[in-house]
Design a protein around this motif. Structure first.
Motif, PDB file in Angstrom:
ATOM      1  N   THR A 160      22.951  -2.891 -35.298  1.00  0.00           N
ATOM      2  CA  THR A 160      21.749  -3.724 -35.310  1.00  0.00           C
ATOM      3  C   THR A 160      22.202  -5.176 -35.311  1.00  0.00           C
ATOM      4  OG1 THR A 160      21.576  -3.830 -37.736  1.00  0.00           O
ATOM      5  CG2 THR A 160      20.438  -2.005 -36.614  1.00  0.00           C
ATOM      6  N   TRP A 161      21.323  -6.051 -34.841  1.00  0.00           N
ATOM      7  CA  TRP A 161      21.668  -7.478 -34.783  1.00  0.00           C
ATOM      8  C   TRP A 161      20.390  -8.294 -34.816  1.00  0.00           C
ATOM      9  CZ3 TRP A 161      22.333 -10.784 -29.951  1.00  0.00           C
ATOM     10  CH2 TRP A 161      22.900 -12.031 -30.260  1.00  0.00           C
ATOM     11  N   GLU A 162      20.301  -9.199 -35.794  1.00  0.00           N
ATOM     12  CA  GLU A 162      19.174 -10.124 -35.840  1.00  0.00           C
ATOM     13  C   GLU A 162      19.514 -11.313 -34.941  1.00  0.00           C
ATOM     14  OE1 GLU A 162      16.726 -10.575 -39.264  1.00  0.00           O
ATOM     15  OE2 GLU A 162      18.131  -9.404 -40.498  1.00  0.00           O
ATOM     16  N   ASP A 163      19.017 -11.254 -33.737  1.00  0.00           N
ATOM     17  CA  ASP A 163      19.382 -12.149 -32.646  1.00  0.00           C
ATOM     18  C   ASP A 163      18.855 -13.567 -32.879  1.00  0.00           C
ATOM     19  OD1 ASP A 163      19.901 -13.381 -30.246  1.00  0.00           O
ATOM     20  OD2 ASP A 163      18.825 -11.920 -29.004  1.00  0.00           O
ATOM     21  N   PRO A 164      19.750 -14.567 -32.984  1.00  0.00           N
ATOM     22  CA  PRO A 164      19.284 -15.947 -33.153  1.00  0.00           C
ATOM     23  C   PRO A 164      18.623 -16.512 -31.900  1.00  0.00           C
ATOM     24  CG  PRO A 164      21.667 -15.883 -32.985  1.00  0.00           C
ATOM     25  CD  PRO A 164      21.212 -14.462 -33.066  1.00  0.00           C
ATOM     26  N   ASN A 165      18.748 -15.785 -30.773  1.00  0.00           N
ATOM     27  CA  ASN A 165      18.074 -16.196 -29.547  1.00  0.00           C
ATOM     28  C   ASN A 165      16.635 -15.684 -29.492  1.00  0.00           C
ATOM     29  OD1 ASN A 165      20.674 -17.154 -28.286  1.00  0.00           O
ATOM     30  ND2 ASN A 165      21.150 -14.967 -28.417  1.00  0.00           N
ATOM     31  N   HIS A 166      16.261 -14.833 -30.462  1.00  0.00           N
ATOM     32  CA  HIS A 166      14.939 -14.196 -30.462  1.00  0.00           C
ATOM     33  C   HIS A 166      14.070 -14.777 -31.568  1.00  0.00           C
ATOM     34  CE1 HIS A 166      11.853 -11.070 -30.339  1.00  0.00           C
ATOM     35  NE2 HIS A 166      12.021 -10.906 -31.645  1.00  0.00           N
ATOM     36  N   ILE A 279      11.048  -2.703 -36.659  1.00  0.00           N
ATOM     37  CA  ILE A 279      11.974  -3.837 -36.726  1.00  0.00           C
ATOM     38  C   ILE A 279      13.415  -3.369 -36.508  1.00  0.00           C
ATOM     39  CG2 ILE A 279      12.926  -5.618 -38.239  1.00  0.00           C
ATOM     40  CD1 ILE A 279      10.110  -6.228 -37.204  1.00  0.00           C
ATOM     41  N   ILE A 280      13.773  -2.237 -37.118  1.00  0.00           N
ATOM     42  CA  ILE A 280      15.135  -1.704 -36.950  1.00  0.00           C
ATOM     43  C   ILE A 280      15.400  -1.396 -35.480  1.00  0.00           C
ATOM     44  CG2 ILE A 280      16.654   0.238 -37.492  1.00  0.00           C
ATOM     45  CD1 ILE A 280      15.152   0.376 -40.233  1.00  0.00           C
ATOM     46  N   LYS A 281      14.449  -0.761 -34.819  1.00  0.00           N
ATOM     47  CA  LYS A 281      14.609  -0.449 -33.396  1.00  0.00           C
ATOM     48  C   LYS A 281      14.777  -1.722 -32.565  1.00  0.00           C
ATOM     49  CE  LYS A 281      12.070   2.570 -31.340  1.00  0.00           C
ATOM     50  NZ  LYS A 281      10.852   3.273 -30.852  1.00  0.00           N
ATOM     51  N   HIS A 286      18.527  -5.435 -29.547  1.00  0.00           N
ATOM     52  CA  HIS A 286      19.238  -6.708 -29.456  1.00  0.00           C
ATOM     53  C   HIS A 286      20.744  -6.485 -29.542  1.00  0.00           C
ATOM     54  CE1 HIS A 286      15.361  -8.775 -31.080  1.00  0.00           C
ATOM     55  NE2 HIS A 286      15.345  -8.682 -29.761  1.00  0.00           N
ATOM     56  N   TRP A 287      21.156  -5.551 -30.413  1.00  0.00           N
ATOM     57  CA  TRP A 287      22.588  -5.226 -30.514  1.00  0.00           C
ATOM     58  C   TRP A 287      23.108  -4.654 -29.200  1.00  0.00           C
ATOM     59  CZ3 TRP A 287      24.584  -0.317 -29.824  1.00  0.00           C
ATOM     60  CH2 TRP A 287      25.964  -0.208 -29.998  1.00  0.00           C
ATOM     61  N   ARG A 288      22.344  -3.785 -28.555  1.00  0.00           N
ATOM     62  CA  ARG A 288      22.780  -3.199 -27.284  1.00  0.00           C
ATOM     63  C   ARG A 288      23.017  -4.276 -26.234  1.00  0.00           C
ATOM     64  NH1 ARG A 288      22.307   2.147 -26.351  1.00  0.00           N
ATOM     65  NH2 ARG A 288      21.756   1.855 -24.171  1.00  0.00           N
ATOM     66  N   GLN A 292      26.763  -5.244 -24.593  1.00  0.00           N
ATOM     67  CA  GLN A 292      26.815  -5.115 -23.138  1.00  0.00           C
ATOM     68  C   GLN A 292      26.938  -6.471 -22.449  1.00  0.00           C
ATOM     69  OE1 GLN A 292      23.353  -2.811 -22.037  1.00  0.00           O
ATOM     70  NE2 GLN A 292      24.083  -0.990 -23.119  1.00  0.00           N
ATOM     71  N   ASN A 293      27.104  -7.521 -23.254  1.00  0.00           N
ATOM     72  CA  ASN A 293      27.304  -8.882 -22.752  1.00  0.00           C
ATOM     73  C   ASN A 293      26.122  -9.364 -21.906  1.00  0.00           C
ATOM     74  OD1 ASN A 293      28.828 -11.243 -22.655  1.00  0.00           O
ATOM     75  ND2 ASN A 293      29.864 -10.663 -20.760  1.00  0.00           N
ATOM     76  N   LYS A 294      24.917  -9.013 -22.362  1.00  0.00           N
ATOM     77  CA  LYS A 294      23.710  -9.407 -21.633  1.00  0.00           C
ATOM     78  C   LYS A 294      22.945 -10.514 -22.341  1.00  0.00           C
ATOM     79  CE  LYS A 294      23.038  -4.894 -19.414  1.00  0.00           C
ATOM     80  NZ  LYS A 294      22.114  -3.730 -19.260  1.00  0.00           N
ATOM     81  N   THR A 295      23.545 -11.114 -23.352  1.00  0.00           N
ATOM     82  CA  THR A 295      22.894 -12.188 -24.094  1.00  0.00           C
ATOM     83  C   THR A 295      23.964 -13.103 -24.664  1.00  0.00           C
ATOM     84  OG1 THR A 295      21.263 -12.665 -25.836  1.00  0.00           O
ATOM     85  CG2 THR A 295      22.876 -10.936 -26.300  1.00  0.00           C
TER      86      THR A 295
END
Length: 345
Positions: A160-166, A279-281, A286-288, A292-295
């Motif tokens: 999981t990742w809480e994306d700072p871009n989101h 939220i977990i999903k 975001h982690w995926r 995968q180097n998409k963000t």
């Protein structure tokens, strides 16, 4: 060498997997399913931890291995979804579950009642657990009266990742660039690096210095109370004051360090388990994108050994080289008595 076992319902299978290991200290910690999408389950695995550096110093690290003895990242290679087991040690039948009934893996970073702020190092290769450092000093959480250290086993959900871009649609805050945090309210005091299967009960929307910092409330599925605790109302009924103490702890724990109280979304009200799973999903997706180097990775180290679609995937030799470059396990240093001080806020 010190080898300690943390048995679940199937200790015989743990014993069958023991073998001599070429390091000074290791622990068998838990079992979980391999990398998978959210809606699939596979064969279970064991995890081991290997300590490097000297405890209570800035160079101390806890690295992870799978049952084959290969080094892995607890951030990227331990699956998010856990597989339940039957008492005889065999995988449970794959009954269809509602999303809110899924079991999730939790990597324990901080045991209950302890103060050292241990965390997955997101910016180091293979993401070992280390103690946080601020201004050159090891970080310890203050004892906010009447609490001693952390009041639950505290850790993170892998993958999981809480994306700072989101930007969160409800709170209008961006993610804090970490895996999503979990509070295990079970009765067992866990160990740093232990991997447990938890049942999600709810979630708290903490805002830490303007960043979104979700706190999942869960219980170890092996806990005696796990069967009777299924949602937030069950916690309120059987453990009056527990949720309120959790909000109070998160609100004030940085105040002794000279920082302001933390804020919360939803008027500091816990959201239910269905909302929590949503939220977990979201953080899993975001982690995926991250691996995968998409963000924009925002400095996150994505080296892994099992993510097939990841350009950051490495082989076992490369992973082993990372750990061999770390200092050998040394003697633990003493901890200042200041860590035991009470703070009245």
């Amino acid at each position: 060498m010190r080898l300690s076992l943390l048995f679940g319902s199937s200790g015989c299978r743990f014993q069958a997997l023991l073998r001599p290991l070429p390091v000074s200290r290791r622990k068998l910690v838990s079992r979980a399913a391999p990398l998978q999408h959210l809606n699939t389950l596979r064969k279970t695995m064991n995890y081991q931890t290997e300590e490097r550096g000297s405890p209570n110093t800035a160079d101390y690290r806890i690295y992870f291995k799978n049952s084959d003895g290969n080094y892995i990242s607890p951030f990227h290679d331990i699956p998010l979804i856990a597989e339940a087991e039957q008492d005889n040690g065999l995988p449970a039948k794959k009954a269809k579950r509602k999303e809110s009934e899924m079991l999730f893996n939790m990597v324990v970073e901080v045991p209950r009642w302890s103060n050292a702020k241990m965390e997955i190092s997101t910016k180091e290769p293979l993401n070992p657990i280390k103690q946080d450092v601020k201004k050159g000093k090891l970080r310890y959480v203050a004892n906010i009266f009447p609490h001693k250290g952390y009041i639950w086993n505290y850790g993170a959900m892998p993958q999981t990742w809480e994306d700072p871009n989101h930007t969160d649609s409800e709170t209008k805050c961006c993610g804090d660039n970490d895996p999503i945090d979990v509070c295990d309210i079970g009765t067992q005091v866990c160990s740093p690096g232990q991997v447990i299967q938890v049942k999600v009960l709810g979630i708290l929307a903490m805002i830490d210095e303007g960043e979104m910092d979700w706190k999942v409330i869960a219980i170890n599925n092996e806990d005696p109370d796990a069967k009777s605790l299924n949602d937030l109302d069950d916690i309120r009924e059987s453990r009056p004051g527990h949720l309120e103490a959790t909000v109070d702890w998160f609100r004030k724990y940085k105040v002794p360090d000279g920082k302001p109280e933390n804020q919360f979304g939803f008027n500091a009200q816990f959201q239910d388990k269905d909302f929590a799973v949503k939220i977990i999903k979201s953080t899993h997706e975001h982690w995926r994108a991250l691996v995968q180097n998409k963000t924009n990775a925002c400095g996150i180290e994505c080296k892994n050994v099992s993510c097939c679609d990841s350009p950051f995937k490495c082989n076992a030799t490369e992973a082993r080289d990372v750990i061999q470059s770390a200092p050998a396990l040394g003697c633990g240093h003493s901890v200042s008595s200041e860590v035991d001080k009470w703070h009245f806020v």
